[in-house]
Every structure is written in structure tokens, then in C-alpha cells.
Design an enzyme around this catalytic site. Structure first.
Site, short mmCIF file in Angstrom:
data_model
loop_
_atom_site.label_atom_id
_atom_site.label_comp_id
_atom_site.label_asym_id
_atom_site.label_seq_id
_atom_site.Cartn_x
_atom_site.Cartn_y
_atom_site.Cartn_z
N SER A 1 0.83 -1.21 0.00
CA SER A 1 0.00 0.00 0.00
C SER A 1 0.86 1.26 0.00
O SER A 1 1.76 1.41 0.83
CB SER A 1 -0.90 0.03 1.23
OG SER A 1 -1.85 -1.01 1.17
N GLU B 1 -1.30 -4.54 13.96
CA GLU B 1 -2.08 -4.03 12.82
C GLU B 1 -3.55 -4.47 12.94
O GLU B 1 -4.45 -3.74 12.52
CB GLU B 1 -1.47 -4.60 11.53
CG GLU B 1 -2.08 -4.08 10.25
CD GLU B 1 -1.43 -4.73 9.00
OE1 GLU B 1 -0.56 -5.60 9.16
OE2 GLU B 1 -1.83 -4.35 7.90
#
Ligand code: FAD
Length: 380
Positions: free
Chosen positions: A159, A242
Site C-alpha cells: 500500500s 495491525e
């Protein structure tokens, strides 16, 4: 801005922090996005502004550029931001934890202050074309060459790599070794010779995903994070943070939508079909379960527990709450489907579909819960 879901009774000092932050926000409103400014560049401006006020990395020790406070403090700031509709504190906590736990003292001192300040933007180079769910099967290699490694391979779904300065990269340092103990982690500067970043345009027009090609890239030994062969525990620590539900502000963000739905049911009494009203009810239940779970997780974190496989429960609960919430919201507010009207809600709906994939798919979270939390017997 009262009644934020995770206030845990707000000890005085936390209440003061919230008050100070609201005062700061009043003087530093969210900047406008410039025409043609890419979203990541805009968010980086916001990140730097938040950091200038001392609101980023509150739970990171001060010697590494943080605030030296607790998770609860950072959670409070994330909640305040979400509650006023502003973008959250940048999601760097999980990378910071990896560096804090596995980096050398020199790396923590060099990498963390710049990460927290938004001076270095990081991306996560884990997934590959043949290694997503089966991350331990990754094929990128880092061959030792004196005090360097030479890296060859390809990453996928990285990303915003095109907006990043550094990549937390996983590569196999011992291609003939056991899968889980032959992987190492590196802090790779993306301007290094041999690195090619190629953005991929998604169906919704976003260019979040990138391919990362690594062609004989030389990485210094001092850029390895953690011991050689210790990349797997580092990766698991990273994904555990995360996947957690705490410091993202997501819960407050969902809370705003839940409140909109509750109001719609009240105001449009009788005009919404029963089935839809019961879907709203299910959204409220999902949300309340998530809040209760997150409260427990905060208490555990404050007790000194580190994030572990239990974060997979957070991830599943968040995914369930988020996907049902935005799907229901689109049914209650169908005007959001029309171009230009409430486009944000539609965008959130589209992105919510990815929640059961990024950070590890829902199937993989269930496997982790079965094997590592419930300790159920498995065939492998
Ligand atoms: C929005 C988004 C952002 C992302 N950002 C990043 C990033 O920054 N960095 C990065 O490294 N990666 C990133 N990813 C990649 C993400 O981690 C992977 O997509 C994910 O781990 C799944 O891997 P895969 O796509 O290769 O699917 P696969 O692993 O090929 O899985 C395909 C399907 O098979 C199922 N499956 C696979 N194995 C099993 C099993 N053992 N048991 C049951 N079911 C199984 C999966 O659940 C899935 O439904 C991102 C993904 C998305 C959607």
C-alpha cells in the site's frame, strides 16, 4: 464531543489531555486538501501538523520521539479525531512496535523519531504474488555478500509504496532453511538502486496498491531489523498490532454511523421496512460487542500484555461490524449511491469490502484463533 465509546471512565489526567487536544484542534483545524493533491500527501501534511502539536506516538518512549504515555492516551486522541470526522493519527503504531521490539538501540533512535514526525513514510513489504495468506512461503531472497545482502524478488499489494520512503521488507536469508526461521526483516530505503515501484490502479480509481520489484538490491547489514532469521516473529508482532481495534479510531468512526442509523430509525418510524430495522439492530449489537471487547483489550494492554494472536478476534469483530454497518447504511441512505451525494459513505462501503482481506483474510484469522488461541488440534 462527549460519551466517546472507549473512555473507560477517563481518569482526570486523561480528561485533561482530551481537553487540551480539543483546544489544539480548535486552533488547528483540518487543512483543506489542495486540488490534485494525492490523498497520502494530504494525510502526510495532517500527520506533520498533528506531530507538531505533540499528538503522535503518545505511547512511544520519549527517547524515541514519543510522548512516553500509555496506549490509553493514544486511544483517546484517535477517538477525539474520529468523533469530529477528522482523519486519524496515521497508522504507524504497528510498524513502530516492530522497530521498538526488534530494532537495535541505534535503529530505534534513528528510525522512530522520523517515522513519528511523518518525515519518513513507511510501507509494508510482506505479501508477494505467491505468498499472502501463506506468508511464510515468501520467495524474495536476501543473499549474504560480506556486510551486505543482495535482494531479489517481487512484492505485491504494497500500500502506497509510491509515496513512501522506507519499506519494512521481509526476505528469505536462508533459502534452504526451515520456512519460519529463514526469513529476515529489513528497513529498505525505496530510493535504493534496483528498486522499482509500480502502482496498480484499482477498479474504484485508487492507486493504493503497488508492485515492488527488487532487482539485485544491496541492503547493508545494519539495515536488517532484528536478528538474521528472526523476521517471522517480527512479522507476527507487526500484524498483531495491525489487527487490533484500539488505536485506529475506527470504533468512534463506526459509532458516528451507528448513531446516524439509530436516528433514522427513530425519525422515520414506520417507514423503514421491519427487515431493515432489524438489520440496524444487528449493527448496534455488533458495535456494542466490539466496544466491550476493545475495553477489555485496553485493560489488558494497560496491564502490560503485548498484542498477540488474540488480535485476530479484534480483526474479525471489526470486519463484521464494519461490513454490516456500511452495507446497512447504504440501504437506509440509498441517496449515497448517487454520484456526489454522501459519496463518503459510498467510498467507506466500497473500502469495507477489503476489510476481510487486508491484514490477513477472515479465514486466516479464524485459523489463528482455532490454533493459537483455542489450541484446537490441527492436521498440520
Ligand atoms: C486494501 C489492502 C491493502 C493491503 N496492503 C498490504 C500492504 O501494505 N502490504 C502487504 O504486504 N500486503 C498488503 N495487502 C495484502 C494482504 O495482506 C493479502 O491480500 C492477504 O493476506 C491475502 O493474501 P492473498 O491476496 O494472496 O490471497 P490468498 O492467500 O491467495 O487467499 C485467497 C483465498 O483463499 C483463502 N485461504 C488461503 N489460505 C487459506 C487457509 N489456509 N485456510 C482457509 N482459507 C485460506 C483466503 O482466505 C482467501 O479467501 C493488502 C490487501 C488489501 C486488500
Amino acid at each position: 464531543m462527549t460519551g466517546l465509546p472507549l473512555d473507560l471512565g477517563d481518569p482526570t489526567e486523561l480528561g485533561e489531555l482530551r481537553k487540551a487536544f480539543r483546544g489544539w484542534l480548535a486552533e488547528h483545524p483540518l487543512p483543506q486538501r489542495r486540488p490534485d493533491e494525492p490523498v497520502p500527501a494530504y494525510l502526510n501534511r495532517w500527520h506533520r501538523l498533528l506531530h507538531s502539536g505533540g499528538w503522535v506516538g503518545l505511547d512511544v518512549p520519549p527517547q524515541y520521539g514519543g510522548g512516553g504515555l500509555s496506549t490509553l492516551h493514544q486511544v483517546a486522541i484517535s477517538e477525539e479525531l474520529a468523533a469530529c470526522g477528522a482523519p486519524g493519527v496515521p497508522r504507524i503504531g504497528y510498524l513502530a512496535h516492530a522497530i521498538l521490539e526488534f530494532g537495535t538501540e541505534e535503529q530505534r533512535g534513528r528510525l522512530l523519531p522520523r517515522m513519528l514526525a511523518g518525515e519518513d513514510v513507511w510501507c509494508q513489504g510482506f505479501s508477494e504474488p505467491g505468498a499472502g495468506s501463506d506468508l511464510a512461503g515468501l520467495a524474495t531472497t536476501a543473499r549474504r555478500d560480506g556486510d551486505h545482502y543482495v535482494v531479489r524478488g517481487q512484492k505485491l499489494w504494497t500500500s502506497y509504496a509510491q509515496y513512501s520512503d522506507l519499506c519494512l521488507l521481509l526476505a528469505r536469508t536462508d533459502p534452504s532453511g526451515p520456512r519460519h526461521t529463514s526469513i529476515s526483516a529489513f528497513a529498505l530505503p525505496l530510493d535504493r538502486a534496483g528498486v522499482t515501484v509500480r502502482p496498480l490502479r484499482a477498479a474504484n480509481g485508487d492507486d493504493e496498491f503497488c508492485e515492488l520489484f527488487l532487482d539485485e538490491v544491496r541492503i547493508e547489514e545494519s539495515e536488517r531489523v532484528g536478528a538474521e532469521g528472526a523476521g517471522w516473529p517480527l512479522a507476527m508482532t507487526t500484524v498483531s498490532y495491525e489487527r487490533n481495534a484500539l488505536d485506529t479510531g475506527h470504533i468512534s468512526k463506526y459509532g458516528l454511523v451507528v448513531e446516524r442509523l439509530r436516528r433514522a430509525v427513530r425519525d422515520r418510524r414506520g417507514s423503514l421496512p421491519d427487515g431493515l430495522v432489524s438489520e440496524v439492530g444487528q449493527c448496534v449489537v455488533d458495535y456494542e460487542v466490539l466496544v466491550a471487547h476493545a475495553r477489555r483489550r485496553i485493560a489488558e494492554r494497560l496491564d502490560g500484555q503485548v498484542a498477540g494472536p488474540e488480535s485476530s478476534i479484534d480483526k474479525l469483530l471489526m470486519t463484521r461490524a464494519e461490513q454490516r454497518l456500511y452495507e446497512t447504511a447504504l440501504k437506509v441512505f440509498p441517496e449515497a449511491l448517487l454520484e456526489g451525494q454522501s459519496a463518503e459513505l459510498f467510498g467507506e462501503y466500497l473500502y469495507s469490502r477489503a476489510a476481510s482481506v487486508y491484514g490477513g483474510t477472515s479465514q486466516i484469522q479464524r485459523n489463528i484463533i482455532a490454533k493459537r488461541v483455542l489450541r484446537l488440534p490441527s492436521g498440520d
